[in-house]
Scaffold this active site. Sequence first.
Site, PDB file in Angstrom:
ATOM      1  N   GLY A 139       0.740  -1.271   0.027  1.00 23.67           N
ATOM      2  CA  GLY A 139       0.064  -0.063  -0.170  1.00 23.67           C
ATOM      3  C   GLY A 139       0.923   1.158   0.069  1.00 23.67           C
ATOM      4  N   GLY A 180       2.566   5.714   4.700  1.00 28.34           N
ATOM      5  CA  GLY A 180       1.523   6.576   6.018  1.00 28.34           C
ATOM      6  C   GLY A 180       0.309   5.800   6.079  1.00 28.34           C
ATOM      7  CB  SER A 209     -12.619   3.953 -13.977  1.00 32.93           C
ATOM      8  OG  SER A 209     -11.932   4.854 -13.626  1.00 32.93           O
ATOM      9  CE  LYS A 217     -12.724   4.750  -9.601  1.00 35.39           C
ATOM     10  NZ  LYS A 217     -13.044   3.899 -10.905  1.00 35.39           N
TER      11      LYS A 217
END
Length: 776
Positions: free
Chosen positions: A354, A357, A677, A720
């Site tokens: 990932g 932070g 997308s 989103k």
Amino acid sequence: MTDKQRNNIPLLPLRGLLVYPSMVLHLDVGREKSVQALEQSMMDDNEIFLVSQKEVNIDEPAYEDLYSVGTVARVKQMVKLPNGTNRVLVEGLHRAGMDEFSEEGDFYRASIEIIEDEHEDKNEEEALMRMLLEQFEKFVKVSKKVTQETYNTVADTDDPSHLADIVSSHLPIKLKDKQDVLETRNVKERLNKLIELIGNEREVLQIEQKIGRQVKKSMEKTQKEYYLREQMKAIQNELGDKDGKTGEVAQLKEKIDKASMPERVEQVALKELGRYEKVPQSSAESSVIRNYIEWLVSLPWSEETEDNLDVNRAEGILDEDHYGLEKVKERVLEYLAVQKLTQTIKGPILCLAGPPGVGKTSLAKSIARSINRKFVRVSLGGVRDEAEIRGHRRTYIGAMPGRIIQGMKRAETVNPVFLLDEIDKMASDFRGDPSSAMLEVLDPEQNGTFSDHFIEENYDLSKVMFIATANNVANIPGPLRDRMEMITIAGYTEVEKQQIAKEHLLPKQIKENGLKKSQLQVREEALLKLIRRYTREAGVRGLERELAGLCRKAAKIIVAGDKQRVVVTEKMLEELLGRPKFRYGRAELEDQIGAATGLAYTTAGGDTLSIEVSIYPGKGNLTLTGKLGDVMKESAQAAFSYIRSRAAELDIDPEFVEKNDIHIHVPEGATPKDGPSAGITMATALVSALTGRPVRKEVGMTGEITLRGRVLPIGGLKEKSLSAHRAGLTKIIIPDENKKDLEDIPDSIKEGLTFVPVKHLDEVLDQALAEGAHEG
């Protein structure tokens, strides 16, 4: 000051020992002033002046207690031993004479001048070298203290000065004689002195052997042992080694017995201990063998902590330390549950992937705490040398085990939680490929017999729980990625960031900045604005920095006496932190023709993306602007081609291409945009512009389009959806195949949004375009 002079160089007095130039050996340093001199040397340029004491029993030597000639050396390594002394690896560089001596603070300093060798006739020196080697060879044959391997090493030396020094270092002569050799500048004189010294030593050895043979015949066993012990004591006192090597060997033997090694490894350790006992203390090989034995006894071979397999307790600790990250927590609890049932599970190999932070490293610490295991971390960022993982061969000077074995030594147990931080940032060059060396470490079928080049014996890593962290999984080689179980941490949502700020970050910063909880309060609306307008990140490091800034501002206000308590409101935020650094997309105020709102996913979370279409007279050119990537350009081309093929059904003039140019623009042209997308958003904006039907202001959409109008699934639906909620949209059009992702979206977000799953672009147009449904 010339190149030959050194002013105020740290000085280390030696007791019963002397270092020649080009010698590399270990020293045990215990005196406080000597340790301070070493530390000062390592802070300067690693150079130190080594000079011998005339009397070994003086703890605080004065100038007259030291010889005037010593050796400038470089400190290569310094390790603190369990008994409190420091073991130092030094390399002799130059002879040097001491001009001035001073005691500065907690250590000694000296001003010195480098002594250069004096050479005469090269042929005469060559002849003396041969004589010296011949005498040394005869000495080796009658002496048990110098091995044939040592002679072979000496015989390879072709420099007369270096030859004299190395021979002198291996001779069992008095320190005074060795100092005399060190002080002799003229190489020819030095060689002559050594030839004489070796001759004397050979005669003494022959006499000793003769006396030994005579005494052996008449001496009983007890007398023999007594004689040898007394002789050893006398020799050790002469050399300044009061405790002697015997005590050191006994200590190492005791450590080997207590180390609980596998039988095979214990046999190797005892064999090396036997070699160590026979090799002279001054030999470089002696320190190599001892270093190897100490590594063997310091590694955990059987010590392990008992796992706390209480799943409820572990869940409580993980929830206490981290908000969210449900998938990772669930995987850890599954591991505990299975281990509780089987008791024989191999350590899992997880990779937390990932952005920076998001708490990958701190989560690994929490996992260790939750299952009651030791935690050890190794950073792999920038590692290029394979030896960093597997260790160096023992034949090299300063050889060390690899980072895996070093980590296990620090862990002191065979079953720690072992964090391999930044595993995606390893690189390869001419020194090897460290990622290939990691394959054995991270393969559960192989790491039970991990082999380190320094240790050489197999080491069992199968009980270790390895956790790797990575920012970009694509940078990890395929075979290495295949050995790990990937757990993706996409980043925190706004809701999660709010909770983390309230529960963890703000209390931490209040404490670190010297405030009390009652002195600073941050309102909910101010915290939300801080997250939205002052940070844009997947993790919370930037948020923590901004909260630290608030705490500092509050501290200044309180210390100045203006207020005793600071309440941060939304309006005050700009006064304290300045203007907002970021903006976020907002829904249109009214329905627009040729403009549709898409939903985008970035590493900093979700955002809205406005797509605008303009049509003007031309020859059918399609222009794309807004710094679009290849994937978005292809999406625009696919949407354009689909609309041309269905123009009649969509109430569009089939010849619109021949009469018009079309311009598709995505605002904020300085920001790179790419991803699969935006297809249906572009198609909707195109149809709106060509038909004159406005796009509903409350609708956002995400999905890829094919040439036949099918809507394909996308990723990042959770992020989103949050951006749509934040922007004030009320309806989101999503691909039908993404219905399964709706369960990841928080209920508080679902309440304000209507999700419309679609399979075809016709359904998108029905939902997105105003003025009634379109009949396709």
